[in-house]
Design an enzyme around this catalytic site. Structure first.
Site, mmCIF file in Angstrom:
data_model
loop_
_atom_site.group_PDB
_atom_site.id
_atom_site.type_symbol
_atom_site.label_atom_id
_atom_site.label_comp_id
_atom_site.label_asym_id
_atom_site.label_seq_id
_atom_site.Cartn_x
_atom_site.Cartn_y
_atom_site.Cartn_z
ATOM 1 N N GLY A 49 1.948 -4.115 4.284
ATOM 2 C CA GLY A 49 1.460 -3.110 3.563
ATOM 3 C C GLY A 49 2.207 -1.994 3.755
ATOM 4 O O GLY A 49 3.021 -2.168 4.815
ATOM 5 N N GLN A 54 4.169 6.670 5.257
ATOM 6 C CA GLN A 54 5.206 6.167 6.108
ATOM 7 C C GLN A 54 6.383 6.312 5.480
ATOM 8 O O GLN A 54 7.511 6.122 6.102
ATOM 9 C CB GLN A 54 4.711 4.498 6.051
ATOM 10 N N CYS A 102 3.105 -2.690 12.935
ATOM 11 C CA CYS A 102 3.107 -1.666 11.812
ATOM 12 C C CYS A 102 4.629 -1.218 11.692
ATOM 13 O O CYS A 102 5.481 -1.248 12.539
ATOM 14 C CB CYS A 102 2.555 -0.309 12.427
ATOM 15 N N LEU A 103 5.063 -1.047 10.606
ATOM 16 C CA LEU A 103 6.621 -0.654 10.237
ATOM 17 C C LEU A 103 6.894 0.380 10.912
ATOM 18 O O LEU A 103 8.067 0.942 11.202
ATOM 19 C CB LEU A 103 7.008 -0.756 8.664
ATOM 20 N N HIS A 144 -6.064 -1.137 7.874
ATOM 21 C CA HIS A 144 -4.937 -0.754 8.388
ATOM 22 C C HIS A 144 -4.147 0.381 7.720
ATOM 23 O O HIS A 144 -3.710 1.540 8.073
ATOM 24 C CB HIS A 144 -3.862 -1.889 8.855
ATOM 25 N N GLU A 145 -4.055 0.382 6.339
ATOM 26 C CA GLU A 145 -3.223 1.269 5.376
ATOM 27 C C GLU A 145 -4.211 2.509 5.171
ATOM 28 O O GLU A 145 -3.701 3.436 5.013
ATOM 29 C CB GLU A 145 -2.960 0.464 3.840
#
Ligand code: NI
Length: 177
Positions: A49, A54, A102-103, A144-145
């Protein structure tokens, strides 16, 4: 399409809530390109995601897809979904705990409590209304998103930091947990 630079923890854009998108702007080439680039960026970094904040865009857009993903092996698949101005409502108070990464927080994983089952209301990239129920890992990814769009990261949702671990140590000490 382009691969976008991902904002990392500490960048204030991750902590501000994102702005909603007026529906009459959704079809603009800029927004449509942003969505394409977000999908490309998510795939490039093996994310499941990605939220617009981000990639340094304060807009309420998130993309998600769970396919054969090396960062999250053995997870049920979720088709490519674009969520515009999403709203999430828990369907019960039932929660479950599982690993998240998480990225924007590279190399770290931690166990996070999430609602097991949620209702998701959003628009798709063409502005069409979406209304669906997600559960398990799918619900986790959406929450999360959705958090990202509200200025939160998964660390904020951890009960405590005792499970916070680097990926290498995760494989070494926490396998199967
Ligand atoms: Ni994230």
């Amino acid at each position: 399409m382009s691969i976008l630079k991902v904002a990392r923890l500490g960048n204030p854009i991750l902590r501000r809530g994102a702005d909603g998108i007026p529906l009459d702007q959704l079809s603009s080439p800029q927004i449509q390109k942003l969505i394409d680039d977000m999908v490309e960026t998510m795939k490039e970094y093996d994310g499941v995601g990605l939220a617009a904040v981000q990639v340094h865009e304060s807009r309420k857009i998130a993309v998600l897809e769970v396919a054969d993903n090396p960062r999250y092996p053995q997870k049920p698949t979720v088709p490519l979904t674009v969520l515009v101005n999403p709203e999430v409502t828990p369907l019960s108070q039932e929660t479950e705990e599982d690993w998240e990464g998480c990225l924007s927080i590279p190399e770290l994983r931690g166990r996070v409590v999430r609602y097991k089952s949620i209702r998701v209301q959003a628009r798709d990239r063409s502005g069409k209304e979406m209304d669906f129920v997600a559960s398990g890992f799918h619900a986790r990814v959406v929450q999360h998103e959705w958090d990202h769009l509200n200025g939160k990261v998964f660390l904020d949702r951890m009960r405590d930091f005792s499970t916070l671990t680097y990926l290498q140590e995760l494989a070494r000490y926490w396998a199967g947990k």
